[in-house]
Design a protein around this motif. Sequence first.
Motif, PDB file in Angstrom:
ATOM      1  N   ASN A  41      65.611  74.612   7.522  1.00  0.00           N
ATOM      2  CA  ASN A  41      66.652  74.017   6.938  1.00  0.00           C
ATOM      3  C   ASN A  41      67.186  73.058   8.345  1.00  0.00           C
ATOM      4  O   ASN A  41      67.685  72.011   7.856  1.00  0.00           O
ATOM      5  N   ASN A  42      67.147  73.653   9.339  1.00  0.00           N
ATOM      6  CA  ASN A  42      67.794  72.962  10.665  1.00  0.00           C
ATOM      7  C   ASN A  42      66.812  71.721  10.999  1.00  0.00           C
ATOM      8  O   ASN A  42      67.175  70.612  11.189  1.00  0.00           O
ATOM      9  N   LEU A  43      65.666  71.901  10.578  1.00  0.00           N
ATOM     10  CA  LEU A  43      64.515  70.666  10.768  1.00  0.00           C
ATOM     11  C   LEU A  43      64.846  69.772   9.946  1.00  0.00           C
ATOM     12  O   LEU A  43      64.883  68.416  10.338  1.00  0.00           O
ATOM     13  N   TYR A  44      65.104  69.766   8.777  1.00  0.00           N
ATOM     14  CA  TYR A  44      65.555  68.775   7.890  1.00  0.00           C
ATOM     15  C   TYR A  44      67.032  68.302   8.168  1.00  0.00           C
ATOM     16  O   TYR A  44      66.874  66.833   8.026  1.00  0.00           O
ATOM     17  N   THR A  63      69.420  63.249  10.610  1.00  0.00           N
ATOM     18  CA  THR A  63      70.502  62.836  11.480  1.00  0.00           C
ATOM     19  C   THR A  63      70.051  62.162  12.840  1.00  0.00           C
ATOM     20  O   THR A  63      70.730  61.403  13.364  1.00  0.00           O
ATOM     21  N   ILE A  64      69.248  62.951  13.418  1.00  0.00           N
ATOM     22  CA  ILE A  64      68.738  62.727  14.769  1.00  0.00           C
ATOM     23  C   ILE A  64      67.563  61.790  15.088  1.00  0.00           C
ATOM     24  O   ILE A  64      67.352  60.858  15.537  1.00  0.00           O
ATOM     25  N   SER A  65      66.398  62.809  14.544  1.00  0.00           N
ATOM     26  CA  SER A  65      65.138  62.163  14.631  1.00  0.00           C
ATOM     27  C   SER A  65      64.145  62.536  13.684  1.00  0.00           C
ATOM     28  O   SER A  65      63.900  63.602  13.460  1.00  0.00           O
ATOM     29  N   LYS A  66      63.511  61.558  13.145  1.00  0.00           N
ATOM     30  CA  LYS A  66      62.795  61.530  12.161  1.00  0.00           C
ATOM     31  C   LYS A  66      61.291  62.124  12.530  1.00  0.00           C
ATOM     32  O   LYS A  66      60.593  62.746  11.521  1.00  0.00           O
TER      33      LYS A  66
END
Length: 303
Positions: free
Chosen positions: A284-287, A292-295
């Motif tokens: 969940n945090n990866l998504y 928002t920050i790094s693809k």
Amino acid sequence: MTLATYINDLLYRYDCVIIPDFGGFVTNRIGAKVNKYTHTFSAPTKQVTFNSLLKHNDGLLANYIASSENISFEKASTAISLSVIKWQNELQSKAVEIENLGVLSLNEEKQIVFEPNTSVNYLTESFGLSTVESAAISRYKQQVKPLVTIVAKDEKKKVPVFIKYAATAAILLTLGFSAVNGYQQNQQKKILAKQEKAIQKKIQSATFVISNPLPTINLNVAKEKEVSKPFHIIAGAFQYTENAEKKVKQLRAKGFNAKIIGVNKWGLTQVSFNSYTNRTEATNNLYTIQDTISKDAWLLIEK
């Protein structure tokens, strides 16, 4: 690009490889086996199974393809989706064979059935070990003759008289020694019991005075070990340690619990946004980080 090649590579290092929107290949360790009919010994192995419910993208396969092909994470994900569509279309009319893994097909209920390829062993500990065949063991069924000579009844009766007397004397001497030893042991036990009582009385009546007491010692109790956090969201991998340390400072300034988690097999120092104890929280945090920050952020699962 052959998707099966990358799935095979990952199964040697991980117990589960998920193909997004299709299913996951899961390995289970099986110990060494003995086949009593073929007289063969098989080395420990990993048995591969397929679970069609594991469809959630954990980023493992896409990230591995991206790093191997030197392409972006998005292009790798697109390539996986195209392969999945191709497999799904082929399954409607025929079975799909995945190189080294096995064969996928649909049953009457339109559910995917997987038949694994047992010739490939994904257990690295058994690398180089092959099936060993042993010759059959034959049992010796002939009756064994007794080693003790059987004495005839007539011979038993002819025992000399002096042997009888010698045997009787030996028995009496043995009994005599046993009685003496028993008496001595009882006497020793009584003496030891008296000595023990005397020592106990001295200890009870003694007074101990310590003129110079020892100083107080402060013990630092060790903290409990940290909970294992095997799921890491990777922010990047750097050739120089200085660059990795700068990245950690930047991420911590943004509120992440960033840290250096080690060096990968290519000699690059890996930096994580954060580490987690369970896979769901990490995914969940990866998504969120990818949006928002790094693809290019991806999930590393540490064994």
